[in-house]
Design an enzyme around this catalytic site. Structure first.
Site, PDB file in Angstrom:
ATOM      1  N   CYS A   1      -6.328  -5.079  -3.286  1.00 59.38           N
ATOM      2  CA  CYS A   1      -7.116  -5.626  -4.011  1.00 59.38           C
ATOM      3  C   CYS A   1      -6.653  -7.015  -4.652  1.00 59.38           C
ATOM      4  O   CYS A   1      -6.426  -6.917  -5.055  1.00 59.38           O
ATOM      5  CB  CYS A   1      -7.043  -4.585  -5.526  1.00 59.38           C
ATOM      6  SG  CYS A   1      -8.705  -5.183  -6.515  1.00 59.38           S
TER       7      CYS A   1
ATOM      8  N   CYS B   1      -7.517  -7.579  -8.297  1.00 60.98           N
ATOM      9  CA  CYS B   1      -6.157  -6.993  -9.478  1.00 60.98           C
ATOM     10  C   CYS B   1      -5.104  -7.619  -9.482  1.00 60.98           C
ATOM     11  O   CYS B   1      -4.135  -7.799 -10.336  1.00 60.98           O
ATOM     12  CB  CYS B   1      -5.453  -5.729  -8.575  1.00 60.98           C
ATOM     13  SG  CYS B   1      -6.774  -4.189  -8.468  1.00 60.98           S
TER      14      CYS B   1
END
Lengths: 300, 102
Positions: free
Chosen positions: B31, B34
């Protein structure tokens, strides 16, 4: 006064920063969120020359480091207005005002929402705007995709490999996206087309449990899904700058390939500009062109 | 302090039974947002006292993502007295978390 203020630290804005710094102009990049832009959501970029595979995150970091090393300054503030006083442009943020000789608007675009009640509340609890980001949460579950363009079709195809069932909801009976992708979807047993229908209600407890769709005849149907992927287009983030740039009907900034706007010294670069192809490589290309034009404008 | 990595096994002791509020970052290695967010949380973990910062990998610990109905990451949940007090989804600026922590 800074030579060039760049609004937006996505691929277009950061490339503009590189070009402007290499032309020895001082550069301030203003970014509302975090550098990188929407490309950071892409796990694997396969269509940018030189790198056969690179993650969007790594791409963003590399470009950021390159611009920083060349001396571009970054501030994380949202530009809310540009004031034009001829040779001086003032860029306003909630905290400060910055002056520059030229401004490049590279703000990109954001996801268009459906506009159904509770949509915002359910983001991250079933509602998503990015299939490749969030698809993995719906392994063996039922999901729906809304939209009729290439993004919606590709999202549905991507999700068909992950989810147990994929409903593709479209308000018309024909797709705007490529026929080849539609044909691929028709081959998938777990994809069901829901034509001439719009999402009218989201049913959720703590997370999404089903969506209500209504067709053109007014028939209502409830689809039991735990995920709803919204792919109904994007909205260019130009609204704050409408006083200095011309916008087309869809909100894109009107400018030719030279990235010049109606205001001398104000340029646009990237996805928020009127253009046919919105890709990473066309965004970075715009950055180069806009910076070169801005340098030319300042020097003249 | 820094952001401490936790797991399903340690979730109860680290988060639910904590005497002080805990900000938990639900993330995955694939991700991008993230990864962009993590430095912000690391900074805050140094600046803020009286709050614990934790991170849990949702691929290795899918039970916890299920438990909290998470379908998008980064998802940052603030726990107080073992209960969810606030939640933030997606990449957000530092001020948003400043505000969340009060």
């Amino acid at each position: 006064m800074t030579d060039i203020i760049i609004i937006g630290a996505g691929p277009a804005g950061m490339t503009a920063a590189i070009y402007a710094r290499r032309a020895s102009k001082s550069v301030l990049v203003l970014e509302a969120m975090s550098y990188g832009g929407q490309i950071i959501n892409t796990p694997d970029i396969e269509n940018y020359p030189v790198a056969a595979h690179i993650s969007g995150f790594e791409f963003a970091q590399n470009v950021y480091n390159q611009a920083k090393a060349l001396g571009a300054e970054f501030k994380f503030e949202k530009a809310v207005e540009i004031r034009d006083s001829g040779d001086t442009k003032t860029v306003v943020t909630p905290k400060n005002e910055y002056e520059a000789k030229a401004v490049i608007i590279a703000t990109g675009s954001e996801n268009r929402k459906l506009g159904v009640a509770d949509e915002d509340k359910l983001v991250g609890r079933g509602v998503s705007y990015c299939a490749t980001c969030d698809g993995a949460f719906f392994r063996k579950k039922a999901v729906a995709v809304v939209g009729g363009g290439n993004t919606a079709l590709e999202d549905a195809l991507y999700l068909a490999d992950i989810a147990e069932k994929v409903y593709l909801i479209h308000r018309r009976d024909r797709f705007r996206g490529e026929d080849a992708t539609v044909e691929k979807l028709k081959q998938r047993e777990n994809v069901e087309f829901v034509y001439n229908s719009v999402v009218t209600k989201l049913n959720a407890d703590k997370k999404l449990e089903s969506v209500e769709v209504t067709d053109k005849q007014g028939n209502v149907r409830t689809l039991e899904v735990s995920g709803l992927f919204v792919a109904v287009g994007r909205i260019p983030e130009n609204q704050n700058f409408a006083s200095v740039i011309e916008l087309d009907g869809a909100g894109y900034a009107v400018a030719a390939e030279n990235c010049r706007t109606k205001t001398p010294g104000v340029f646009v670069a990237g996805d928020n500009r009127v253009k046919d192809v919105r890709q990473l490589v066309t965004a970075t290309a715009d950055g180069a062109v806009a910076a070169t034009e801005a340098v030319k404008y300042i020097n003249s | 302090m820094a952001v401490k990595t936790i797991t399903t096994e340690t979730f109860a002791s680290e988060v639910l039974q904590s005497n002080i509020p805990v900000l938990v970052d639900f993330y995955a290695d694939w991700c991008g947002p993230c990864k962009m967010l993590r430095p912000t949380l690391e900074e805050l973990s140094v600046e803020k006292s009286g709050v614990k910062f934790a991170a849990i990998n949702i691929d290795d610990n899918p039970e916890m993502a299920d438990e909290y109905g998470i379908s998008s990451i980064p998802c940052v949940i603030l726990f107080k007295n073992g209960k969810e007090a606030d939640r933030s989804i997606g990449l957000r600026p530092k001020e948003a978390f400043d505000e969340m922590l009060g």
